[in-house]
Design a protein around this motif. Structure first.
Motif: not given
Length: 68
Positions: A26-28, A57-62, A67-68
């Motif tokens: 999560r920190s890279g 999963q919420r972080e990924v979606a955000a 990007l979109v």
């Protein structure tokens, strides 16, 4: 050792392996980074311990929304 650290009886040091493979990315940190630090030689072994929870999963979606 648990008693000296005042940890609950349910605490297992083994579970820290799961934490190690889940939190640093999560920190890279890359999968290779976590593998090296945990002493693992295969991605398959490392991925057994890596988890993706609802918050991630919420972080990924955000991030995808941005990007979109």
């Amino acid at each position: 050792m648990r008693n000296a650290a005042v940890l609950p009886d349910s605490f297992r040091f083994y579970d820290l392996r799961h934490t190690w493979h889940t939190v640093p990315p999560r920190s890279g940190a890359t999968l290779k980074d976590t593998m090296v630090r945990a002493g693992q030689s295969s991605e398959r072994a490392a991925l057994v311990y890596q988890h993706s929870d609802y918050d991630r999963q919420r972080e990924v979606a955000a991030g995808l929304d941005e990007l979109v």
